[in-house]
Write a protein that holds these residues in place. Structure first.
Motif, mmCIF file in Angstrom:
data_model
loop_
_atom_site.group_PDB
_atom_site.id
_atom_site.type_symbol
_atom_site.label_atom_id
_atom_site.label_comp_id
_atom_site.label_asym_id
_atom_site.label_seq_id
_atom_site.Cartn_x
_atom_site.Cartn_y
_atom_site.Cartn_z
ATOM 1 N N VAL A 13 0.841 -1.206 0.000
ATOM 2 C CA VAL A 13 0.000 0.000 0.000
ATOM 3 C C VAL A 13 0.874 1.253 0.000
ATOM 4 O O VAL A 13 0.634 2.201 -0.763
ATOM 5 N N VAL A 14 1.889 1.277 0.837
ATOM 6 C CA VAL A 14 2.758 2.451 0.921
ATOM 7 C C VAL A 14 3.522 2.648 -0.381
ATOM 8 O O VAL A 14 3.636 3.775 -0.883
ATOM 9 N N ALA A 15 4.042 1.567 -0.955
ATOM 10 C CA ALA A 15 4.816 1.678 -2.197
ATOM 11 C C ALA A 15 3.956 2.205 -3.339
ATOM 12 O O ALA A 15 4.379 3.119 -4.074
ATOM 13 N N VAL A 16 2.766 1.669 -3.506
ATOM 14 C CA VAL A 16 1.880 2.100 -4.593
ATOM 15 C C VAL A 16 1.437 3.544 -4.381
ATOM 16 O O VAL A 16 1.416 4.346 -5.331
ATOM 17 N N THR A 17 1.092 3.898 -3.154
ATOM 18 C CA THR A 17 0.650 5.267 -2.868
ATOM 19 C C THR A 17 1.760 6.271 -3.139
ATOM 20 O O THR A 17 1.538 7.322 -3.758
ATOM 21 N N THR A 18 2.972 5.973 -2.672
ATOM 22 C CA THR A 18 4.100 6.873 -2.913
ATOM 23 C C THR A 18 4.381 7.015 -4.397
ATOM 24 O O THR A 18 4.586 8.130 -4.905
ATOM 25 N N GLY A 52 10.098 15.511 -3.495
ATOM 26 C CA GLY A 52 9.651 14.125 -3.483
ATOM 27 C C GLY A 52 9.260 13.642 -2.102
ATOM 28 O O GLY A 52 8.487 12.690 -1.962
ATOM 29 N N GLY A 53 9.776 14.281 -1.058
ATOM 30 C CA GLY A 53 9.417 13.905 0.301
ATOM 31 C C GLY A 53 7.936 14.073 0.598
ATOM 32 O O GLY A 53 7.396 13.395 1.484
ATOM 33 N N VAL A 54 7.275 14.973 -0.127
ATOM 34 C CA VAL A 54 5.829 15.159 0.088
ATOM 35 C C VAL A 54 5.078 13.878 -0.268
ATOM 36 O O VAL A 54 4.176 13.440 0.453
ATOM 37 N N ALA A 55 5.445 13.252 -1.375
ATOM 38 C CA ALA A 55 4.809 11.994 -1.765
ATOM 39 C C ALA A 55 5.136 10.893 -0.750
ATOM 40 O O ALA A 55 4.294 10.023 -0.476
ATOM 41 N N MET A 56 6.344 10.915 -0.212
ATOM 42 C CA MET A 56 6.701 9.934 0.816
ATOM 43 C C MET A 56 5.806 10.079 2.036
ATOM 44 O O MET A 56 5.355 9.085 2.618
ATOM 45 N N LEU A 57 5.538 11.328 2.432
ATOM 46 C CA LEU A 57 4.662 11.549 3.583
ATOM 47 C C LEU A 57 3.254 11.044 3.295
ATOM 48 O O LEU A 57 2.610 10.453 4.170
ATOM 49 N N VAL A 58 2.767 11.259 2.072
ATOM 50 C CA VAL A 58 1.450 10.736 1.710
ATOM 51 C C VAL A 58 1.425 9.216 1.848
ATOM 52 O O VAL A 58 0.481 8.631 2.405
ATOM 53 N N GLY A 59 2.481 8.562 1.350
ATOM 54 C CA GLY A 59 2.564 7.115 1.501
ATOM 55 C C GLY A 59 2.581 6.688 2.953
ATOM 56 O O GLY A 59 1.946 5.693 3.334
ATOM 57 N N LEU A 60 3.315 7.433 3.795
ATOM 58 C CA LEU A 60 3.365 7.124 5.219
ATOM 59 C C LEU A 60 1.987 7.232 5.861
ATOM 60 O O LEU A 60 1.562 6.336 6.615
ATOM 61 N N LEU A 61 1.263 8.308 5.568
ATOM 62 C CA LEU A 61 -0.049 8.511 6.170
ATOM 63 C C LEU A 61 -1.034 7.427 5.745
ATOM 64 O O LEU A 61 -1.785 6.889 6.569
ATOM 65 N N ILE A 204 7.336 0.621 11.518
ATOM 66 C CA ILE A 204 8.003 1.801 10.970
ATOM 67 C C ILE A 204 9.001 1.391 9.896
ATOM 68 O O ILE A 204 9.099 2.035 8.839
ATOM 69 N N ALA A 205 9.748 0.323 10.139
ATOM 70 C CA ALA A 205 10.729 -0.134 9.154
ATOM 71 C C ALA A 205 10.056 -0.515 7.842
ATOM 72 O O ALA A 205 10.558 -0.198 6.756
ATOM 73 N N VAL A 206 8.901 -1.169 7.916
ATOM 74 C CA VAL A 206 8.166 -1.545 6.699
ATOM 75 C C VAL A 206 7.638 -0.301 5.989
ATOM 76 O O VAL A 206 7.657 -0.229 4.749
ATOM 77 N N LEU A 207 7.174 0.670 6.732
ATOM 78 C CA LEU A 207 6.701 1.916 6.128
ATOM 79 C C LEU A 207 7.832 2.607 5.366
ATOM 80 O O LEU A 207 7.635 3.079 4.235
ATOM 81 N N VAL A 208 9.011 2.671 5.965
ATOM 82 C CA VAL A 208 10.160 3.304 5.310
ATOM 83 C C VAL A 208 10.541 2.536 4.048
ATOM 84 O O VAL A 208 10.808 3.130 2.991
ATOM 85 N N LEU A 209 10.549 1.217 4.131
ATOM 86 C CA LEU A 209 10.871 0.401 2.963
ATOM 87 C C LEU A 209 9.877 0.649 1.834
ATOM 88 O O LEU A 209 10.276 0.815 0.667
ATOM 89 N N GLY A 210 8.592 0.713 2.157
ATOM 90 C CA GLY A 210 7.577 0.978 1.137
ATOM 91 C C GLY A 210 7.729 2.345 0.504
ATOM 92 O O GLY A 210 7.581 2.497 -0.721
ATOM 93 N N MET A 211 8.051 3.357 1.303
ATOM 94 C CA MET A 211 8.261 4.697 0.769
ATOM 95 C C MET A 211 9.409 4.722 -0.229
ATOM 96 O O MET A 211 9.331 5.344 -1.289
ATOM 97 N N CYS A 212 10.502 4.023 0.100
ATOM 98 C CA CYS A 212 11.667 4.004 -0.795
ATOM 99 C C CYS A 212 11.387 3.202 -2.060
ATOM 100 O O CYS A 212 11.807 3.591 -3.159
ATOM 101 N N VAL A 213 10.689 2.069 -1.921
ATOM 102 C CA VAL A 213 10.353 1.254 -3.091
ATOM 103 C C VAL A 213 9.480 2.043 -4.060
ATOM 104 O O VAL A 213 9.638 1.963 -5.287
ATOM 105 N N GLY A 214 8.535 2.816 -3.545
ATOM 106 C CA GLY A 214 7.687 3.627 -4.409
ATOM 107 C C GLY A 214 8.403 4.817 -5.008
ATOM 108 O O GLY A 214 8.057 5.276 -6.110
#
Length: 421
Positions: A13-18, A52-61, A204-214
């Motif tokens: 979910v985080v990767a696709v959203t980001t 690009g960090g803005v999209a990462m935050l969207v993925g995190l949320l 948190i680690a999975v969220l960070v991984l998803g943000m980077c993958v996206g």
């Protein structure tokens, strides 16, 4: 403890959203003039959108919302202030970075801005509570020491990620490898009964991984968008939070394994050895030259690799490979209970070192034997379809409140390193 399948759902979910959010963020960045222009300090050759960090935050949320809606993470969210504190701190840190991307904030003001979200983390309960020092024992920290060490940990981690963000895909790849490794490490601690069920660190680690993958598909060379200081500081804050709630709360020994020898809080320093070493070397280098710590230069590890003769992509791959080797050095004994990984990883490190040093020499000799003056890079011929024209989004005029000035110019008294492409 949530099952692995639940973590994989959050990761997807985080990767696709980001990934999807970056298309919108890139267009908005071009519209408002949030574009990084080439200069003598950067290695990119065309104006490139940042934020690009803005999209990462969207993925995190979205990822946090997904985890909250799933029953698998009920113990993480039930009667805990940590998820709320994490989200609030992430928003504040992103704002600090984005403002710095657009307005060139002074170093003291930027530091104060980083201390604020770090303080929010501590107040919400995400802090270092226990400190194990190898061969000296375990120390339960007082409130004052816990706050001080936690803030220093967050600020140090955020700056380390920011400083290594100098080539397309470099910081995102290193953080992805580190986050994935730390997630596997925390899972093993859970299986050994050393990590409580409600610990938020693995999530948190999975969220960070998803943000980077996206993010990486948009950022690998040639980058379509940069994460900016906002993205780099955000990733550093999240990595610090994950490591604090895992390594900073365990007082048991992990007998016979790397957990005991390195101590839990030293594990992330080993995994993140590349940005940590680069940061320490930057501090020493600038102190020796009596220049400001925040003053940018071209003495970082990635700059040195390129001066050796490695191209953009190969330089990134080498630093990714070192991060993977260091991660394997931690994970192998943690999962097997033995230290046998020292030999194969040591051999791999020697081979990687030889490749790093000798490959440009070999290519140079081949070029000399062939009698060609073509540069030895791993990129192939310089692209004419991308490097000599604007992005598809750039056919729109770059307008907005930030279009009148580059993000950093050679005349700036103290340009920063973050996003120094």
């Amino acid at each position: 403890m949530p099952e692995l399948d639940a973590y994989l759902v959050v990761l997807a979910v985080v990767a696709v959203t980001t990934f999807a959010s970056l298309f919108v963020v890139r267009r908005v960045a071009v519209r408002i003039g949030a574009v990084v222009r080439p200069d003598e300090r950067r290695v990119h050759d065309r104006p490139t959108p940042t934020l690009g960090g803005v999209a990462m935050l969207v993925g995190l949320l979205v990822g946090m919302g997904t985890a909250w809606a799933m029953g698998d993470f009920a113990t993480v969210f039930r009667a805990s202030t940590e998820p709320v504190g994490l989200v609030l701190a992430a928003v504040i840190m992103l704002v600090v970075g984005v403002v710095d991307d657009l307005r060139e904030v002074s170093a003291p003001a930027k530091l104060a801005g980083m201390v604020l979200p770090a303080s929010v983390l501590v107040i919400s309960g995400i802090a270092i509570l226990v400190l194990r020092i190898p061969f000296l024992g375990v120390f339960v920290l007082s409130t004052d020491w816990s706050y001080l060490l936690s803030v220093l940990w967050v600020v140090g981690m955020a700056n380390a990620i920011n400083l290594i963000d100098g080539l397309d895909g470099l910081a995102g790849g290193i953080v992805a490898i580190a986050a994935g490794s730390f997630f596997l490490y925390s899972l093993q601690l859970s299986d050994q009964g050393l990590l409580p069920d409600g610990n938020i660190g693995p999530l948190i680690a999975v969220l960070v991984l998803g943000m980077c993958v996206g993010f990486l598909p948009h950022n690998v060379h040639p980058a379509r968008i940069f994460m900016g200081d906002g993205g780099a500081l955000l990733l550093g804050l999240l990595l610090a939070a994950s490591t604090m709630v895992v390594g900073g709360r365990i007082d048991q020994q992990f007998s016979g394994q790397s957990f005991f020898f390195f101590a839990p809080l030293l594990i992330p320093l080993v995994i993140l050895g590349v940005p940590v070493l680069d940061t320490l070397y930057a501090i020493v280098r600038r102190a020796t030259k009596r220049s400001g710590i925040a003053e940018a230069d071209k003495g970082h590890l990635h700059h040195r690799l390129m001066r050796l003769g490695h191209g953009h992509r190969r330089s990134v791959f080498i630093l990714w490979a070192w991060t993977a080797l260091l991660s394997g050095f931690v994970l192998y004994p943690t999962y097997t209970g033995t230290g046998d990984a020292i030999v194969p990883i040591g051999i791999a490190a020697i081979l990687l070192s030889l490749f790093t040093i000798l490959h440009p020499v070999a290519r140079g000799r081949r070029r000399a034997g062939a009698g060609t003056d073509a540069p030895a890079t791993d990129e192939g011929p310089e692209p004419t379809t991308d490097g000599d024209r604007q992005h598809p989004d750039d056919d729109q005029p770059v307008v907005g409140p930030f279009a009148h000035r580059p993000r950093s110019t050679p005349a700036d008294p103290a340009p920063r390193d973050g996003g120094a492409h």
